[in-house]
Structures are given as structure tokens and as C-alpha cells.
Motif scaffolding. Structure first.
Motif, mmCIF file in Angstrom:
data_model
loop_
_atom_site.group_PDB
_atom_site.id
_atom_site.type_symbol
_atom_site.label_atom_id
_atom_site.label_comp_id
_atom_site.label_asym_id
_atom_site.label_seq_id
_atom_site.Cartn_x
_atom_site.Cartn_y
_atom_site.Cartn_z
ATOM 1 N N ALA B 75 0.837 -1.200 0.000
ATOM 2 C CA ALA B 75 0.000 0.000 0.000
ATOM 3 C C ALA B 75 0.869 1.245 0.000
ATOM 4 O O ALA B 75 1.799 1.355 0.802
ATOM 5 N N HIS B 76 0.571 2.166 -0.906
ATOM 6 C CA HIS B 76 1.216 3.479 -0.897
ATOM 7 C C HIS B 76 0.172 4.495 -0.431
ATOM 8 O O HIS B 76 -0.879 4.630 -1.047
ATOM 9 N N TYR B 77 0.499 5.179 0.674
ATOM 10 C CA TYR B 77 -0.435 6.110 1.320
ATOM 11 C C TYR B 77 -0.227 7.497 0.715
ATOM 12 O O TYR B 77 0.876 8.043 0.754
ATOM 13 N N LEU B 78 -1.296 8.053 0.154
ATOM 14 C CA LEU B 78 -1.188 9.278 -0.638
ATOM 15 C C LEU B 78 -1.624 10.502 0.140
ATOM 16 O O LEU B 78 -0.922 11.502 0.180
ATOM 17 N N THR B 79 -2.830 10.447 0.716
ATOM 18 C CA THR B 79 -3.364 11.567 1.483
ATOM 19 C C THR B 79 -4.068 10.982 2.710
ATOM 20 O O THR B 79 -4.457 9.811 2.713
ATOM 21 N N ALA B 80 -4.241 11.820 3.743
ATOM 22 C CA ALA B 80 -4.804 11.322 5.007
ATOM 23 C C ALA B 80 -6.299 11.076 4.872
ATOM 24 O O ALA B 80 -7.049 11.950 4.420
ATOM 25 N N SER B 81 -6.741 9.898 5.275
ATOM 26 C CA SER B 81 -8.167 9.553 5.218
ATOM 27 C C SER B 81 -8.913 10.164 6.399
ATOM 28 O O SER B 81 -8.352 10.353 7.477
ATOM 29 N N GLN B 82 -10.192 10.458 6.169
ATOM 30 C CA GLN B 82 -11.057 10.989 7.220
ATOM 31 C C GLN B 82 -12.190 9.999 7.474
ATOM 32 O O GLN B 82 -12.618 9.320 6.544
ATOM 33 N N PRO B 83 -12.705 9.934 8.685
ATOM 34 C CA PRO B 83 -13.916 9.139 8.888
ATOM 35 C C PRO B 83 -15.024 9.648 7.968
ATOM 36 O O PRO B 83 -15.125 10.856 7.715
ATOM 37 N N GLY B 84 -15.839 8.733 7.453
ATOM 38 C CA GLY B 84 -16.928 9.138 6.562
ATOM 39 C C GLY B 84 -16.937 8.322 5.288
ATOM 40 O O GLY B 84 -16.208 7.329 5.159
ATOM 41 N N PRO B 85 -17.764 8.762 4.326
ATOM 42 C CA PRO B 85 -17.950 7.969 3.102
ATOM 43 C C PRO B 85 -16.662 7.832 2.297
ATOM 44 O O PRO B 85 -15.858 8.767 2.220
ATOM 45 N N ALA B 86 -16.492 6.672 1.701
ATOM 46 C CA ALA B 86 -15.341 6.411 0.840
ATOM 47 C C ALA B 86 -15.761 5.378 -0.192
ATOM 48 O O ALA B 86 -16.783 4.697 -0.031
ATOM 49 N N VAL B 87 -14.976 5.318 -1.257
ATOM 50 C CA VAL B 87 -15.243 4.315 -2.293
ATOM 51 C C VAL B 87 -13.948 3.563 -2.569
ATOM 52 O O VAL B 87 -12.856 4.139 -2.497
ATOM 53 N N VAL B 88 -14.053 2.279 -2.821
ATOM 54 C CA VAL B 88 -12.904 1.468 -3.204
ATOM 55 C C VAL B 88 -13.121 1.004 -4.636
ATOM 56 O O VAL B 88 -14.176 0.453 -4.965
ATOM 57 N N ARG B 89 -12.148 1.272 -5.498
ATOM 58 C CA ARG B 89 -12.195 0.804 -6.882
ATOM 59 C C ARG B 89 -11.129 -0.261 -7.060
ATOM 60 O O ARG B 89 -9.963 -0.014 -6.807
ATOM 61 N N THR B 90 -11.536 -1.433 -7.503
ATOM 62 C CA THR B 90 -10.592 -2.532 -7.664
ATOM 63 C C THR B 90 -10.442 -2.903 -9.134
ATOM 64 O O THR B 90 -11.311 -2.610 -9.960
ATOM 65 N N GLU B 91 -9.316 -3.536 -9.431
ATOM 66 C CA GLU B 91 -9.046 -4.025 -10.783
ATOM 67 C C GLU B 91 -8.373 -5.392 -10.650
ATOM 68 O O GLU B 91 -7.459 -5.557 -9.853
ATOM 69 N N THR B 92 -8.835 -6.345 -11.424
ATOM 70 C CA THR B 92 -8.159 -7.636 -11.476
ATOM 71 C C THR B 92 -7.017 -7.523 -12.464
ATOM 72 O O THR B 92 -7.233 -7.250 -13.647
ATOM 73 N N VAL B 93 -5.789 -7.702 -11.988
ATOM 74 C CA VAL B 93 -4.621 -7.553 -12.859
ATOM 75 C C VAL B 93 -4.305 -8.874 -13.557
ATOM 76 O O VAL B 93 -4.040 -8.920 -14.753
ATOM 77 N N ARG B 94 -4.351 -9.952 -12.796
ATOM 78 C CA ARG B 94 -4.060 -11.273 -13.359
ATOM 79 C C ARG B 94 -4.679 -12.331 -12.460
ATOM 80 O O ARG B 94 -4.638 -12.224 -11.240
ATOM 81 N N THR B 95 -5.255 -13.365 -13.061
ATOM 82 C CA THR B 95 -5.710 -14.492 -12.256
ATOM 83 C C THR B 95 -4.949 -15.734 -12.688
ATOM 84 O O THR B 95 -4.768 -15.995 -13.879
ATOM 85 N N GLY B 96 -4.475 -16.480 -11.707
ATOM 86 C CA GLY B 96 -3.775 -17.730 -11.966
ATOM 87 C C GLY B 96 -4.371 -18.819 -11.101
ATOM 88 O O GLY B 96 -5.306 -18.580 -10.346
ATOM 89 N N ARG B 97 -3.803 -20.008 -11.208
ATOM 90 C CA ARG B 97 -4.343 -21.128 -10.443
ATOM 91 C C ARG B 97 -4.056 -20.950 -8.953
ATOM 92 O O ARG B 97 -4.937 -21.110 -8.116
ATOM 93 N N THR B 98 -2.832 -20.599 -8.615
ATOM 94 C CA THR B 98 -2.418 -20.512 -7.208
ATOM 95 C C THR B 98 -2.550 -19.097 -6.658
ATOM 96 O O THR B 98 -2.875 -18.912 -5.489
#
Lengths: 287, 287
Positions: B75-98
Motif C-alpha cells: 500500500a502506498h499512502y497518498l493523502t490522510a483519510s477521514q472518517p466518513g464515506p469512501a469508495v474502493v475501486r478494484t481491478e483484477t490484474v491477473r488471475t492464476g491457479r495458485t
């Protein structure tokens, strides 16, 4: 300076004009997109060395971001890279006064010409020259015998099968007390220590430190395992601009379990500064 | 089981039904996009704890990726988070067996409603239950006095100014030999050790391990520094599913230099397994 010594110095490669610099140079195609031919000169058992690839990604990000030096760079290795054409795509995630953060992907092409991602990286960059000199470290440099009492690939039969072109490009002198594996007598301790440099005499810089943290034989060899130890993830911190002269690299594994191990590297410069630290998670093939 | 003991067990929170689970739960909005309200319950000196945030991102990625457990998360921390609403955006980079690899960003909103990125993460996930039992570790658990000889925030005046709601949610018992800073006598050694759990008795799982690696007071306090020690980057490896019972966490700093330090954490479970390792690069304010 006596003429002979002067001639010797003149033959040493310099930062910016060396094999390592040429083989990690990226060419800007469009903003954030770089072309590179991955050199076959940095392969180990036919796989392109992960530290060399990290240096390639590091240089592309240095071009993209407003800060020059990788303070911390985290790489997740997805598929095995091959020598040949590759592209690096970078993204500026955030720019700040002291630090900026970027992302980069190394991609190659499959038989149908489709892009296949090899490595994805997140990194925060800064400027090492702006840091205060304050050092309050508890760490001490690794105890290594003098270089002439250490052993390199040229001192014996190749201990690792397969083509390992990278050994010709490195000045690698391993501490004999971590070389038992090469004689069929692994110590059982997860330790590897070496003097490290580039064979053409180029001094270290932050990018060659990214190579240094992943250039020694795997600690798994000294634990008695053999075979490829592919990196899943490697994070390196560059803490200081290295002084000229050879580096000392120490790698330690504390926990081999469940088919994975961590490798912690420390890189010390000739001025006894801890210039880089890294940790990787790697997979091992259990017997 | 005697009735009294049974009643005591019944009041303990369980994995899946605890404050930590509720406060890290993400709600799927559209594929790869998750909503969450960051709880004010995990703040330390008014900043949302980085380990709690890492657990939130870890749970979103567990939902996105085909594998359940974060083997390595950077994790690279960019700016300080505040309590309250937030959104997480995810991306699948690669899927393998293991292993599968994903990326995630935690974002909040500025005064004009624009998204501001707080943290970016790369992670490789697997399934801890499929790993072989083989353990060849050289590591030993940290030497900690029995829990009743260790000290928590409830045992004295708050050693850190400001609102620190997180202390009410943790069972944190610090080794007195690493508590000199709280008495104005820092040891000068970059070490911090503690017994760790969740206050409601919920047992550990891979996501609470992500909290555990960043929940102790900074080692910088024992080196004699004060003030906030913001994380630049933190990478955690989860190596085994933790056994029930309290954890032991040991944090070590070897190199404080140039206004930065690394913090290495080890987390041990009640079965003496090294269940997680982490390293972070953090900034310190030099006096």
C-alpha cells in the motif's frame, strides 16, 4: 596520478555510460509510454533477472515523475519476462512537494501480438539529495571477509546449471560461509552475503541498487532447496545515494513455510551507510 | 463446560460478527466498485489508522479476486483519510491457479465532491488453506513477559495526546521494556512489542492481521522522537491462518536516517507460528 593508474580509471564505465545504463534505457514513445528491448545479458537460468527489470521500471518512472529517486518501489511479478521488445506504461498517481507516487506496468507481446503484463509496480519517488544527514541507525554492516577471500562464479565450475549471462555483468564475490550449497553442504541457515558491483566498474546509483537487492543466489539454496525461486512481490527502499566503490549485500530468510519464503536484503555502501533495504516474497518448490 | 465459562464465551465476538467486521465491510455498488463508511472508531490522534484502512482494501480485493487471502499486499499512502464515506475501486490484474493479483484504490471526496485518492494498493492473493504444512523457519517468537505484566492504555494516563478511539477497540498490552517513551525515558532502541487482540474478543484472521501490523505505537517513540509518523508505504505478507487466541507483535527499526525509517513487524499466533510479516517506510519529524 601515475600514468598506469590513470589508464585503469579511464577504462572504468561511469554512471550514464555503461552496459547497465544502456540496457535499462527506455525510449519515450508518447507521454507515459516507453519502449525498451530487454537485454539477454541479464538472464539467470534463462529468465530475465527481476532486479534488472525493476531497474527498467524504475527508470521509466523517474522520467514520468517530478522526483528523480525511487524511495520505495513495490513490484508484483505476474508472468516471466523474455529478452526482447517490451513496453512500459506509467501513470502519475499523485505529485507532492517531497514525494510523488507513480504506477508502472511492464508488458510484452504474445504470439498473436497481444500485450501480456509481466510486472506491475507502485512507487513513491523523492530526491535523495534533499534529505537531512541525520542518521540514528541501530544497524551494522554485515561481517564479510575481505573481497579477495570471497568467491565468484569465475572461481569455480558454474554452481547453477543453465545459461546465466548476468554473471558476466556482475562483480559478485560470495562470503564462503554462505557458499556451502555450491559444495553440496548447505548450512541450513537462510543467509547469503556478498560483495557486489558491476563488472565494468560502474559505480552504484539508486537504479543499480534495485538490481543489487535481487542479484545474489537465493537463500533457499543454503536452506537445502534447489530450483527456481520465483519472486511474487519485491519491495525496495532506497535510503541514501550510494558512495563510490563496492557494495556489501546481505540477504536473510527467517521464515520458509507453506511453500513460500521472504528474503530480506540490506545493501551497504563503502562509507558504511545502509543505502537500500528490500523484502521479497518468493515461492519455493518443496522436495 | 461449566455454565459461567459458557456464558463468557458467548459474549465474545466472532469472526464475521464483530465491530471490526462491520467497520471493514464494503458494499458492492457495481462490479469492482465498493462503498464504505470509514468508521471514526479506528482513529489514532484523529487520523484513521493505516492498518484498518488496509483491511478495508483487503476485503474489497478479496471480493473481487478469485482467491480469498492476501498473501502480499503493498500500500502506498497518498493523502490522510477521514472518517466518513469512501469508495474502493478494484481491478483484477491477473488471475492464476495458485495466485491472483489485483489493484485497489481508496478514494474520498473533497469539498467540491471530486474524488481524492487516499491509498493505492497492489496485492497478490491465494488460499492459505491449500498451502503445505512444511515449516523450516529460523525465526523464534519475540520474548514477551506474560500478558498480566504488560501494560495497556487503560493502565495509565493516555501517553499520546488527542482522541485515539482505536485504543478502545484493541486489546493492546505493551512490553514494559519497550515503554520507556511513555515515562519520558525512551530506550534509544527501535523496538516495540505487545500482546495484541481485538477488544471484543474476536479471534484473528488474515484481515485483522493487516490491522495488527500497524497498530502499535511507532518505534520512533523509543528512539526519542515524538509526533506523527506517517506511513509512506507498507507491505504485509500473510503467511498462515492465525490460530485462535492473542497475537504477539514485534516491531523493529534498524535504520532511522534522512527523515525516514523502516518499521519491520512480525506477528506470531498462539501456536507459535509466524503468521504475518510487514515492513513500512515512514516519515519522521526530526527535532
Amino acid at each position: 596520478m601515475p600514468e598506469a593508474a590513470s589508464a585503469q580509471v579511464a577504462t572504468r564505465a561511469t554512471v550514464g555510460d555503461s552496459e547497465f545504463d544502456r540496457d535499462t534505457a527506455v525510449t519515450l514513445r508518447t507521454p507515459g509510454v516507453y519502449d525498451i528491448g530487454l537485454s539477454a545479458g541479464w538472464t539467470i537460468i534463462n529468465a530475465v533477472n527481476g532486479g534488472y527489470l525493476l531497474a527498467v521500471l524504475g527508470r521509466a518512472l523517474a522520467d514520468t515523475l517530478p522526483h528523480p529517486d525511487p524511495f520505495t518501489i513495490s513490484a508484483h511479478y505476474l508472468t516471466a519476462s523474455q529478452p526482447g521488445p517490451a513496453v512500459v506504461r506509467t501513470e502519475t498517481v499523485r505529485t507532492g512537494r517531497t514525494l510523488s507516487t507513480g504506477q508502472a506496468s511492464l508488458l510484452q507481446y504474445d504470439d498473436e501480438g497481444r500485450e501480456v503484463e509481466r510486472i506491475r509496480v507502485l512507487a513513491s519517488y523523492g530526491d535523495l539529495d534533499t534529505l537531512p544527514d541525520d542518521v540514528r541507525t541501530a544497524a551494522r554492516p554485515p561481517a564479510l571477509p575481505p573481497m579477495e577471500q570471497c568467491f565468484g562464479p569465475e572461481d569455480g565450475p558454474a554452481p547453477v546449471d543453465g545459461s546465466s549471462a548476468i554473471t558476466e555483468r556482475l562483480m559478485l564475490k560470495l562470503d564462503p560461509s554462505t557458499l556451502g550449497w555450491a559444495l553440496g553442504q548447505p548450512s541450513g541457515k537462510g543467509e547469503m552475503r556478498a560483495w557486489f558491483g558491476l563488472a565494468d566498474g560502474r559505480d552504484a546509483d539508486p537504479f543499480s541498487l534495485l538490481l543489487a537487492v535481487d542479484a545474489l543466489p537465493p537463500t533457499a539454496f543454503e536452506i537445502g532447496l534447489t530450483g527456481w525461486v520465483p519472486t511474487v512481490e519485491l519491495t525496495a527502499h532506497v535510503r541514501s545515494r550510494p558512495a563510490p566503490g563496492p557494495l556489501r549485500v546481505s540477504i536473510t530468510t527467517r521464515n520458509l513455510a507453506g511453500g513460500f519464503l521472504e528474503e530480506d536484503a540490506e545493501v551497504w555502501d563503502s562509507a558504511d551507510r545502509l543505502v537500500a533495504q528490500s523484502r521479497q516474497l518468493a515461492r519455493v518448490r518443496l522436495p
